[in-house]
Design a protein around this motif. Sequence first.
Motif, short mmCIF file in Angstrom:
data_model
loop_
_atom_site.label_atom_id
_atom_site.label_comp_id
_atom_site.label_asym_id
_atom_site.label_seq_id
_atom_site.Cartn_x
_atom_site.Cartn_y
_atom_site.Cartn_z
N VAL A 133 0.84 -1.20 0.00
CA VAL A 133 0.00 0.00 0.00
C VAL A 133 0.88 1.26 0.00
O VAL A 133 1.78 1.41 0.82
CB VAL A 133 -0.92 -0.01 1.24
CG1 VAL A 133 -1.85 1.19 1.23
CG2 VAL A 133 -1.72 -1.31 1.30
N MET A 134 0.56 2.17 -0.90
CA MET A 134 1.34 3.39 -1.07
C MET A 134 1.10 4.38 0.07
O MET A 134 0.01 4.42 0.65
CB MET A 134 1.01 4.03 -2.42
CG MET A 134 1.64 3.28 -3.58
SD MET A 134 3.43 3.38 -3.39
CE MET A 134 3.97 2.27 -4.70
N PRO A 135 2.12 5.19 0.37
CA PRO A 135 2.03 6.06 1.56
C PRO A 135 1.44 7.45 1.31
O PRO A 135 1.43 8.28 2.22
CB PRO A 135 3.50 6.18 1.98
CG PRO A 135 4.25 6.14 0.69
CD PRO A 135 3.47 5.23 -0.23
N ASN A 136 0.91 7.73 0.10
CA ASN A 136 0.42 9.10 -0.18
C ASN A 136 -1.01 9.29 0.28
O ASN A 136 -1.91 9.60 -0.50
CB ASN A 136 0.59 9.45 -1.67
CG ASN A 136 -0.23 8.58 -2.61
OD1 ASN A 136 -0.58 7.44 -2.27
ND2 ASN A 136 -0.55 9.10 -3.78
N VAL A 137 -1.21 9.08 1.58
CA VAL A 137 -2.51 9.30 2.21
C VAL A 137 -2.40 10.53 3.10
O VAL A 137 -1.37 11.20 3.10
CB VAL A 137 -2.94 8.05 3.01
CG1 VAL A 137 -3.35 6.94 2.07
CG2 VAL A 137 -1.83 7.59 3.95
N LYS A 138 -3.47 10.85 3.82
CA LYS A 138 -3.45 12.03 4.71
C LYS A 138 -3.70 11.58 6.13
O LYS A 138 -4.80 11.13 6.41
CB LYS A 138 -4.54 13.01 4.28
CG LYS A 138 -4.13 13.96 3.20
CD LYS A 138 -5.20 15.02 3.00
CE LYS A 138 -4.84 15.95 1.84
NZ LYS A 138 -6.01 16.70 1.38
N PRO A 139 -2.78 11.68 7.06
CA PRO A 139 -1.43 12.20 6.87
C PRO A 139 -0.54 11.22 6.11
O PRO A 139 -0.75 10.00 6.16
CB PRO A 139 -0.92 12.37 8.31
CG PRO A 139 -1.67 11.35 9.09
CD PRO A 139 -3.03 11.25 8.45
N VAL A 140 0.46 11.76 5.40
CA VAL A 140 1.43 10.94 4.69
C VAL A 140 2.14 10.02 5.68
O VAL A 140 2.40 10.41 6.82
CB VAL A 140 2.46 11.85 3.96
CG1 VAL A 140 3.57 11.00 3.34
CG2 VAL A 140 1.78 12.69 2.89
N VAL A 141 2.42 8.80 5.24
CA VAL A 141 3.12 7.84 6.11
C VAL A 141 4.61 8.18 6.09
O VAL A 141 5.40 7.54 5.39
CB VAL A 141 2.85 6.39 5.65
CG1 VAL A 141 3.47 5.41 6.64
CG2 VAL A 141 1.37 6.14 5.50
#
Length: 422
Positions: free
Chosen positions: A85-93
């Motif tokens: 799973v990619m980390p470009n979520v909010k907040p960034v991982v």
Amino acid sequence: MKTLIKNVYVNQELVNILIEDGKIAAINNEENESVDQVIDGQKTTALPGLVDVHVHFRDPGLTYKEDTESGSKASAHGGFTSVCVMPNVKPVVDTPHALSEQLALNKAKSVVHAYQYAAISKQLIAYKPTDFAEMNRLGAIAFTNDGHGVQNAETMYLAMQAAKEANKPLVAHVEDDSLINGGVMNESDAAKRLGLPEMSPLSESSQLARDLVLAKATGVHYHVAHISTAESVELVRIAKARGINVTAEVSPHHLLIDDSMITTDDPMMKMNPPLRSPKDRKALIAALLDGTIDMVATDHAPHSEQEKSGSMRDASFGIVGSETAFSLMYTHFVKNGIVDLNQLIKWMSSNPANLFHLPAGQLQVGQPADITLMELDQPYQIDANDFLSKGKNSPFIGEQVYGKTQLTLVDGNIAYQDGSEE
Ligand SMILES: NC(=O)N[C@@H](CC(=O)O)C(=O)O
Ligand SMILES: [Zn+2]
Ligand SMILES: [Zn+2]
């Protein structure tokens, strides 16, 4: 708990698969087991669960596009049992704390094995690398700033040293921003005809060339995400021949469609990297066939209906892919006689599992019961209404394909079953 899957093909032989406590206990013709559950495989084909090293689940923070539950159900529907799973979520991982939360979320909500990437630098754009050592200790599967190229050579150099130290892949979205010029499409006749801003393919290959030099110097396992140009695969081919530790993934859409097929201003044809030229597409296929490209990954990038409507100028980059990848690849590469099913399994299961060191990719006694049953003979039409993803943004809607998932088991538990969708 014992489960018997009856009547499935494994390597063209009709067999039964016995599952005991989440592991494959036997693959043979025996039936006389006293089992808790019998599944009739109806002469479908059993594959090792597919592995996707590139998905966007948008959770937390962007859950109107997707969430861990819907995204992982989409993966299972596509036959995948392990995903990264990619980390470009909010907040960034990008901190140990965010990673811990993310790992807990994946564990609580995902119906498939969901491994987690950590960011290379803060907000995916800062110069200073994140805390690789601590995030490695917590369980990051690899490091990437996907969505953004690493613009600064020193950042990449330090990140590669840290990834090497952690013994984890450094995964690169290669894109030099100075060659993008606000483009929404590849530099092409189609873009000129449509009057849409163009981006140069050199943006990818020039940054890749830099990275290969740094990868050689650091000895890191450097993995190229969604490779898309002829020059990029040529660079990877040369680097591999020189013993540089580089691997690459390609997405089904870059193999199957190109910019010559963009005839209208269609936001479903907008993704990053953009669809490239027919020449690039041919080079990607050749590179996959000769082993320069190691694996197929979806880059499943769900967006809302509104974000994928109107002009390509304003639409979000990205398309969904989890629920169409296997069918598209099976139809165009296996059904069309280019490769056999075993080769496709390498591209979509064993190679990504081996190269990312995931316990997956083998349909063998003693292995986790991550198994996908595929119906390979009946054609069906790709229909967004069948997607379990919240994202319906696919350019492949309406296409007739082969390779429909009947059942996906993760550790012996049903993660997807045909006909059981809500
Ligand atoms: N591929 C895309 O077009 N978009 C991805 C980002 C990425 O993979 O670079 C996204 O997060 O939407
Ligand atoms: Zn990317
Ligand atoms: Zn991506």
